[in-house]
Design a protein around this motif. Structure first.
Motif, mmCIF file in Angstrom:
data_model
loop_
_atom_site.group_PDB
_atom_site.id
_atom_site.type_symbol
_atom_site.label_atom_id
_atom_site.label_comp_id
_atom_site.label_asym_id
_atom_site.label_seq_id
_atom_site.Cartn_x
_atom_site.Cartn_y
_atom_site.Cartn_z
ATOM 1 N N LEU A 1 46.669 40.731 52.776
ATOM 2 C CA LEU A 1 46.516 40.299 51.390
ATOM 3 C C LEU A 1 47.269 41.225 50.448
ATOM 4 O O LEU A 1 47.997 40.775 49.553
ATOM 5 N N VAL B 1 37.841 41.348 44.638
ATOM 6 C CA VAL B 1 38.811 40.505 45.333
ATOM 7 C C VAL B 1 38.741 39.073 44.840
ATOM 8 O O VAL B 1 39.741 38.338 44.848
ATOM 9 N N VAL C 1 41.513 37.981 42.369
ATOM 10 C CA VAL C 1 42.901 37.762 42.770
ATOM 11 C C VAL C 1 43.244 36.286 42.588
ATOM 12 O O VAL C 1 42.509 35.408 43.036
ATOM 13 N N ARG D 1 43.379 34.189 52.726
ATOM 14 C CA ARG D 1 43.022 35.599 52.890
ATOM 15 C C ARG D 1 41.708 35.928 52.167
ATOM 16 O O ARG D 1 40.845 36.623 52.699
ATOM 17 N N LYS D 2 41.560 35.456 50.939
ATOM 18 C CA LYS D 2 40.451 35.888 50.088
ATOM 19 C C LYS D 2 39.065 35.645 50.686
ATOM 20 O O LYS D 2 38.219 36.548 50.629
ATOM 21 N N ASP E 1 42.675 42.385 54.805
ATOM 22 C CA ASP E 1 42.969 42.976 53.500
ATOM 23 C C ASP E 1 44.381 43.538 53.425
ATOM 24 O O ASP E 1 45.045 43.419 52.401
ATOM 25 N N VAL F 1 43.113 44.087 44.034
ATOM 26 C CA VAL F 1 43.010 44.437 45.456
ATOM 27 C C VAL F 1 42.825 45.946 45.611
ATOM 28 O O VAL F 1 42.151 46.408 46.546
ATOM 29 N N VAL G 1 36.499 38.804 50.899
ATOM 30 C CA VAL G 1 35.293 38.794 50.070
ATOM 31 C C VAL G 1 34.040 38.860 50.940
ATOM 32 O O VAL G 1 33.124 39.669 50.710
ATOM 33 N N ASP H 1 46.747 41.194 40.014
ATOM 34 C CA ASP H 1 46.304 40.991 41.396
ATOM 35 C C ASP H 1 46.388 42.295 42.188
ATOM 36 O O ASP H 1 45.500 42.604 42.998
#
Length: 435
Positions: free
Chosen positions: A367, A428, A431, A319-320, A364, A255, A324, A251
């Protein structure tokens, strides 16, 4: 104290079951309430002050300084040389600064001495650069600017995982994003306004950064850590950790790749905007006067997206999707000037990229803080991932020069930037431990 949000019923196990993903620091320094709000209020101008340097110098002041030193014929190659060497220095300085600060023991804590020393070194080198009148002299000073400010920003970035609760990191990241992106765009305006006073611009930038960083550490003092055991410093371990390991910490690796590609997309075009306006849009000598308009369009996009997306990601516990979508938007927006090669097209691109990059900056960072490999080396790991932000900023003019000097010319820049943005979004998606 709430940890990172994870899938409740399916997907990977929660971070508490993954020993390589920290939630809070091993030795708790977490602040909440009024101290946290005070720290956010000071963090924004501190990050803004350094971002002003990166916004004003590489794409405006340094470009003009090189152009006036060597002339039109050699400006592209000379700028590429200076920025490429600076990028290499930045790539090494970030993780070294983090590793050193992680192991520092002092009455002022492990971050403060390096934050202050770095800002003083970077500011002094910036002033020296203003009085330099040859490419080698500019190159040497620029390298010390990178060393100083990277030694300041590596430990300063580690303040979030050190001292901010996981559930508040989206909001804190949004504040940092506003400071960083606002500084970058305001720096472009400052560079354009002071185009005939480059030395003065360097002095002002240095003075503000030293002042803002000093205020941050004075108002938000770190606690003494002289009684904390010191880990040994192993050069071999540091060298191995200069890039994230895709198998040990997947992960963290993804990122890193996502940030690297998204920043490369952003700075490949906007980091080269002065020459694009001069030569591709055809504005010639009028180009410098149009840079503030581009910065204003970017701010108009950045402000709402940063203010909304960071806190909203905290509220939704996700978050993703934000990261993205924002990376993809940055990439796609780069195609606008290819279809509309006018100042209007550039302004539209700047606004859309601002929307995307503001959201990216606001989420980000939060994250990343949830996928750092070790609780005991936040600054080193953030130094590694910050390579993905520093390297594209410094390398963009060199990469752009290679593209522009190739058969595609300026037209090839925009699809190349779009491809990097899309690749950032895809990375991303890989992740797994954070939603």
């Amino acid at each position: 104290m709430q940890g990172p949000v994870t899938e409740p019923t399916e997907g990977p196990p929660p971070p508490s079951a993954l020993p390589d993903i920290p939630t809070e620091p091993a030795v708790s320094q977490v602040v909440t309430g009024r101290p946290l709000r005070r720290m956010m209020a000071c963090a924004a101008p501190a990050h803004l002050s350094v971002a002003l340097v990166w916004g004003a110098v590489p794409s405006i002041l340094l470009a003009l300084q090189i152009q006036r030193t060597v002339g039109e014929g050699a400006k592209v190659g000379s700028l590429a040389l200076v920025t490429t060497v600076g990028a290499i220095v930045a790539m090494v300085a970030q993780p070294v600064a983090g590793a050193v600060s992680d192991r520092t023991r002092s009455r002022f804590g492990r971050r403060t001495p390096w934050i202050v020393a770095g800002a003083l070194t970077g500011g002094t080198a910036l002033i020296v650069m203003g009085f330099s009148r040859s490419v080698p002299a500019v190159l040497a000073a620029w390298c010390f600017v990178h060393i100083g400010y990277n030694f300041a920003m590596g430990p300063l970035s580690a303040v979030m995982p050190d001292r901010v609760p996981s559930a508040q990191r989206g909001k804190y990241a949004a504040v940092l994003g506003l400071g960083s992106m606002g500084g970058s765009l305001l720096g472009q305006t400052l560079g354009a306004v002071l185009e005939d006073h480059i030395t003065l611009a360097y002095v002002l930038l240095a003075s503000f950064s030293i002042t803002a960083v000093s205020v941050f550490v004075l108002v938000n003092p770190d606690r003494s850590n002289r009684d904390v055991p010191r880990e040994p410093f192993r050069v071999a371990e540091l060298v191995r950790g200069l890039l994230p390991h895709p198998r040990k910490h997947p992960d963290f690796f993804w990122v890193f790749v996502g940030r690297l590609c998204t920043y490369q997309s952003y700075f490949l075009v906007l980091g080269y905007k002065l020459y694009i306006l001069q030569d591709y849009i055809g504005l010639g000598d009028e180009a410098i006067s149009r840079v503030p308009a581009l910065a204003g369009a970017g701010v108009a996009g950045i402000l709402p997206s940063t203010l909304v997306c960071g806190p909203l990601s905290d509220r939704l516990g996700r978050r993703k999707p934000f990261v993205v979508a924002s990376a993809a938007l940055v990439g796609c927006a780069m195609l606008v000037p290819l279809a509309v090669p006018t100042m209007g097209g550039m302004l539209t691109m700047a606004f859309l990229v601002g929307l995307g990059f503001g959201c990216f900056q606001g989420v980000d960072t939060a994250l990343i803080s949830q996928v750092l490999p070790s609780r005991d080396s936040f600054a080193r790991d953030l130094g590694v991932v910050n390579i993905a932000a520093a390297l594209p900023q410094a390398l963009a003019p060199a990469v752009a020069a290679a593209v522009v000097l190739g058969p595609g010319g300026y037209q090839a820049l925009f699809p190349a930037a779009a491809a990097f943005g899309v690749l950032g979004a895809v990375a991303v998606l890989r992740v797994r431990s954070v939603r």
